[in-house]
Design a protein around this motif. Structure first.
Motif, PDB file in Angstrom:
ATOM      1  N   CYS A  19     155.146 -35.677 -12.893  1.00  0.00           N
ATOM      2  CA  CYS A  19     155.589 -34.603 -13.785  1.00  0.00           C
ATOM      3  C   CYS A  19     155.372 -33.233 -13.140  1.00  0.00           C
ATOM      4  O   CYS A  19     156.233 -32.349 -13.229  1.00  0.00           O
ATOM      5  CB  CYS A  19     154.866 -34.689 -15.126  1.00  0.00           C
ATOM      6  N   LYS A  20     154.231 -33.066 -12.475  1.00  0.00           N
ATOM      7  CA  LYS A  20     153.968 -31.797 -11.795  1.00  0.00           C
ATOM      8  C   LYS A  20     154.942 -31.568 -10.648  1.00  0.00           C
ATOM      9  O   LYS A  20     155.286 -30.423 -10.323  1.00  0.00           O
ATOM     10  CB  LYS A  20     152.525 -31.748 -11.284  1.00  0.00           C
ATOM     11  N   PHE A  21     155.389 -32.659 -10.024  1.00  0.00           N
ATOM     12  CA  PHE A  21     156.357 -32.540  -8.937  1.00  0.00           C
ATOM     13  C   PHE A  21     157.625 -31.828  -9.422  1.00  0.00           C
ATOM     14  O   PHE A  21     158.209 -31.016  -8.702  1.00  0.00           O
ATOM     15  CB  PHE A  21     156.707 -33.932  -8.409  1.00  0.00           C
ATOM     16  N   PHE A  22     158.025 -32.107 -10.653  1.00  0.00           N
ATOM     17  CA  PHE A  22     159.235 -31.489 -11.189  1.00  0.00           C
ATOM     18  C   PHE A  22     158.966 -30.125 -11.815  1.00  0.00           C
ATOM     19  O   PHE A  22     159.752 -29.196 -11.634  1.00  0.00           O
ATOM     20  CB  PHE A  22     159.901 -32.430 -12.189  1.00  0.00           C
ATOM     21  N   THR A  23     157.861 -29.974 -12.531  1.00  0.00           N
ATOM     22  CA  THR A  23     157.578 -28.663 -13.124  1.00  0.00           C
ATOM     23  C   THR A  23     157.270 -27.628 -12.048  1.00  0.00           C
ATOM     24  O   THR A  23     157.576 -26.440 -12.221  1.00  0.00           O
ATOM     25  CB  THR A  23     156.404 -28.744 -14.122  1.00  0.00           C
ATOM     26  N   MET A  24     156.704 -28.071 -10.934  1.00  0.00           N
ATOM     27  CA  MET A  24     156.462 -27.167  -9.811  1.00  0.00           C
ATOM     28  C   MET A  24     157.770 -26.567  -9.312  1.00  0.00           C
ATOM     29  O   MET A  24     157.844 -25.382  -8.955  1.00  0.00           O
ATOM     30  CB  MET A  24     155.752 -27.922  -8.680  1.00  0.00           C
ATOM     31  N   GLN A  25     158.822 -27.360  -9.310  1.00  0.00           N
ATOM     32  CA  GLN A  25     160.119 -26.858  -8.848  1.00  0.00           C
ATOM     33  C   GLN A  25     160.681 -25.806  -9.801  1.00  0.00           C
ATOM     34  O   GLN A  25     161.332 -24.852  -9.363  1.00  0.00           O
ATOM     35  CB  GLN A  25     161.092 -28.024  -8.680  1.00  0.00           C
TER      36      GLN A  25
END
Length: 233
Positions: free
Chosen positions: A146-152
């Motif tokens: 989830c952080k991988f996508f919110t980081m983007q």
């Protein structure tokens, strides 16, 4: 200079900075730089190290937005080169920390080619990723993903394009893309900048970096093209 296994950070550790955005041949460039002896950071590194990298880059996004120093050791410790998002978003800060680094601005044949590639590949993947809503008992398992996508969102889509949804506005994105190319050319000293299309191959890249082409005679890599990306997804 510290070794590539050293997770610390010293000015000068980063020798090559990629200022080109995702879908400009950055995966091929990642493979090429690794073949030339660099240890290269790419978005794939973020995905492959979900326990540490997404959170570290999310913090980098917050620090950049607040005008605070970025903890380079947390995001790029051990690497000697970087390409693709998220590192291309902070190319100015990286160049300030590594003033002797060489900068590669990877490009496509046209904005239209780049934009179409984004819409066919990474944009729908991010859209799907942002829709992940795991039940409470499974949230710890999905935290890194989830952080991988919110980081983007935090580092790329919100600050650069004014929001994820605005990426659908082609002319809005065109202006930002073209302004980015112009800004890189303005900021980076001419002798430190290579504008590179993957079609140019090993010659200009190796000449710029002061490296010999691979001894095995391997052609310049072409990987992660749109059909391959779709098949993998």
């Amino acid at each position: 200079m510290s070794s590539s296994s050293d997770k610390g950070w010293s000015v000068g550790d980063l020798e090559v900075i990629g200022a080109g955005w995702a879908r400009t041949g950055t995966t091929s460039l990642w493979v090429a730089l690794n073949k030339l002896g660099y240890k290269t950071h790419h978005m794939r590194e973020v995905f492959q190290h979900q326990k540490t990298q997404p959170a570290a880059w999310e913090q980098a996004a917050a620090d950049k937005a607040a005008g605070r120093p970025i903890n380079w050791a947390a995001v790029l410790g051990g690497y000697t080169a970087c390409v693709d998002w998220p590192s291309a978003i902070v190319y100015k800060e990286l160049l300030a920390a590594n003033p002797k680094a060489k900068v590669i601005l990877s490009v496509r044949d046209s904005f239209d080619a780049w934009y179409s590639s984004c819409l066919d590949t990474i944009y729908p993947v991010v859209e799907l990723g942002l829709s992940i809503r795991p039940p409470a008992m499974l949230k710890p398992m999905f935290r890194g993903l989830c952080k991988f996508f919110t980081m983007q969102l935090d580092l790329v889509y919100d600050p650069i394009f004014g929001g994820y949804e605005r990426f659908k506005d082609k002319e809005h994105v065109r202006k930002i893309y073209e302004a980015h190319l112009a800004e890189v050319k303005r900021v980076v000293p001419p002798g430190q900048l290579l504008i590179f299309n993957p079609k140019d191959g090993w010659g200009p890249l190796c000449a710029f970096l002061g490296k010999e082409p691979p001894a095995d005679g391997a052609p310049y890599p072409y990987v992660n093209e749109t059909p391959e990306f779709k098949e993998r997804m």
